[in-house]
Scaffold this motif. Structure first.
Motif, short mmCIF file in Angstrom:
data_model
loop_
_atom_site.label_atom_id
_atom_site.label_comp_id
_atom_site.label_asym_id
_atom_site.label_seq_id
_atom_site.Cartn_x
_atom_site.Cartn_y
_atom_site.Cartn_z
N ARG A 8 0.83 -1.21 0.00
CA ARG A 8 0.00 0.00 0.00
C ARG A 8 0.86 1.26 0.00
NH1 ARG A 8 -5.28 -0.86 0.48
NH2 ARG A 8 -6.00 -2.88 1.22
N TYR A 9 1.98 1.21 0.71
CA TYR A 9 2.89 2.36 0.76
C TYR A 9 3.47 2.67 -0.62
CZ TYR A 9 6.85 5.31 1.94
OH TYR A 9 7.75 6.35 1.99
N VAL A 10 4.00 1.65 -1.31
CA VAL A 10 4.60 1.91 -2.63
C VAL A 10 3.54 2.27 -3.65
CG1 VAL A 10 6.68 0.55 -2.16
CG2 VAL A 10 4.76 -0.54 -3.32
N MET A 11 2.34 1.69 -3.53
CA MET A 11 1.25 2.03 -4.44
C MET A 11 0.86 3.50 -4.24
SD MET A 11 -2.39 0.07 -5.12
CE MET A 11 -2.88 0.10 -3.43
N HIS A 12 0.75 3.92 -2.98
CA HIS A 12 0.41 5.31 -2.65
C HIS A 12 1.45 6.28 -3.21
CE1 HIS A 12 -1.11 8.71 -0.34
NE2 HIS A 12 0.13 8.93 0.05
N HIS A 13 2.70 5.84 -3.28
CA HIS A 13 3.78 6.70 -3.79
C HIS A 13 4.01 6.53 -5.29
CE1 HIS A 13 4.44 7.28 0.47
NE2 HIS A 13 5.04 8.39 0.12
N GLY A 14 3.06 5.90 -5.98
CA GLY A 14 3.09 5.85 -7.44
C GLY A 14 4.07 4.87 -8.05
N ILE A 15 4.53 3.88 -7.28
CA ILE A 15 5.44 2.88 -7.85
C ILE A 15 4.67 2.09 -8.91
CG2 ILE A 15 6.71 0.75 -7.33
CD1 ILE A 15 8.15 3.30 -6.40
N MET A 16 5.33 1.81 -10.04
CA MET A 16 4.70 1.20 -11.21
C MET A 16 4.05 -0.15 -10.93
SD MET A 16 6.51 0.24 -14.86
CE MET A 16 7.53 1.70 -14.72
N GLY A 17 4.71 -1.02 -10.20
CA GLY A 17 4.15 -2.35 -9.94
C GLY A 17 4.84 -3.02 -8.77
N ALA A 18 4.13 -3.91 -8.08
CA ALA A 18 4.70 -4.62 -6.94
C ALA A 18 4.00 -5.96 -6.77
CB ALA A 18 4.55 -3.79 -5.67
N SER A 19 4.71 -6.93 -6.22
CA SER A 19 4.16 -8.26 -5.95
C SER A 19 4.76 -8.80 -4.66
CB SER A 19 4.51 -9.24 -7.08
OG SER A 19 3.93 -8.82 -8.30
N VAL A 20 4.02 -9.69 -4.00
CA VAL A 20 4.49 -10.38 -2.81
C VAL A 20 4.60 -11.86 -3.16
CG1 VAL A 20 3.97 -11.03 -0.43
CG2 VAL A 20 3.42 -8.74 -1.25
N PHE A 21 5.75 -12.46 -2.83
CA PHE A 21 5.98 -13.87 -3.08
C PHE A 21 6.24 -14.58 -1.75
CE2 PHE A 21 7.37 -11.53 -6.79
CZ PHE A 21 6.76 -12.21 -7.82
N PRO A 22 5.29 -15.41 -1.28
CA PRO A 22 5.54 -16.16 -0.05
C PRO A 22 6.45 -17.35 -0.35
CG PRO A 22 3.36 -16.66 -0.90
CD PRO A 22 3.94 -15.60 -1.80
N ALA A 23 7.30 -17.67 0.61
CA ALA A 23 8.20 -18.82 0.48
C ALA A 23 7.76 -19.92 1.44
CB ALA A 23 9.64 -18.40 0.78
N LEU A 24 8.07 -21.15 1.11
CA LEU A 24 7.76 -22.25 2.01
C LEU A 24 8.70 -22.24 3.22
CD1 LEU A 24 7.09 -25.12 -0.54
CD2 LEU A 24 5.43 -23.76 0.75
N MET A 25 9.97 -21.96 2.98
CA MET A 25 10.95 -21.88 4.05
C MET A 25 12.04 -20.89 3.66
SD MET A 25 11.60 -25.80 5.27
CE MET A 25 12.40 -25.31 6.79
N GLY A 26 12.75 -20.40 4.67
CA GLY A 26 13.88 -19.53 4.42
C GLY A 26 14.58 -19.17 5.72
N TYR A 27 15.72 -18.52 5.60
CA TYR A 27 16.41 -17.99 6.77
C TYR A 27 17.13 -16.73 6.37
CZ TYR A 27 20.89 -19.91 5.12
OH TYR A 27 22.00 -20.20 4.39
N GLY A 28 17.45 -15.93 7.35
CA GLY A 28 18.11 -14.65 7.10
C GLY A 28 19.43 -14.55 7.82
N GLN A 29 19.82 -13.33 8.11
CA GLN A 29 21.12 -13.03 8.70
C GLN A 29 21.35 -13.75 10.03
OE1 GLN A 29 21.62 -8.84 9.26
NE2 GLN A 29 23.82 -8.98 9.40
N LYS A 30 20.30 -13.95 10.81
CA LYS A 30 20.44 -14.60 12.12
C LYS A 30 20.40 -16.13 12.03
CE LYS A 30 18.38 -10.70 14.49
NZ LYS A 30 17.23 -10.22 15.25
N HIS A 31 20.22 -16.66 10.83
CA HIS A 31 20.20 -18.10 10.58
C HIS A 31 19.13 -18.84 11.38
CE1 HIS A 31 24.09 -17.11 8.76
NE2 HIS A 31 23.77 -18.10 7.95
N HIS A 32 17.96 -18.22 11.55
CA HIS A 32 16.80 -18.90 12.13
C HIS A 32 15.92 -19.36 10.97
CE1 HIS A 32 17.41 -16.19 15.82
NE2 HIS A 32 17.85 -17.40 16.12
N LEU A 33 15.54 -20.62 10.97
CA LEU A 33 14.65 -21.09 9.92
C LEU A 33 13.26 -20.54 10.14
CD1 LEU A 33 15.48 -24.86 9.30
CD2 LEU A 33 15.75 -22.95 7.73
#
Length: 82
Positions: A8-33
């Motif tokens: 909603r934030y990027v749409m409100h600021h006129g960004i051309m297009g956006a999508s959300v992609f859910p993942a089944l699993m992942g981890y980040g910098q802290k290495h928590h699954l």
């Protein structure tokens, strides 16, 4: 949910297009699954939000997004529009 807020934030600021992609699993910098609770559920599971526009517009919304994303990664990539 944070993904809807960002879309909603990027749409409100006129960004051309956006999508959300859910993942089944992942981890980040802290290495928590992180994983979804099952197929079709996305409650606090790993996600990727992609949005595209001209570089100036993308850079214009990034400061606020960096403020609200406390745990995550932001990747910026130049692409060619065909």
């Amino acid at each position: 949910m944070m993904d809807e807020y960002i879309l909603r934030y990027v749409m409100h600021h006129g960004i051309m297009g956006a999508s959300v992609f859910p993942a089944l699993m992942g981890y980040g910098q802290k290495h928590h699954l992180h994983h979804t609770k099952g197929i079709g559920t996305v409650d606090e599971g790993p996600i990727m939000i992609l949005f595209v526009d001209d570089e100036e517009k993308v850079r214009g919304v990034l400061p606020h997004i960096k403020e609200v994303i406390k745990d995550g990664l932001i990747v910026a990539k130049r692409v060619e529009r065909l």
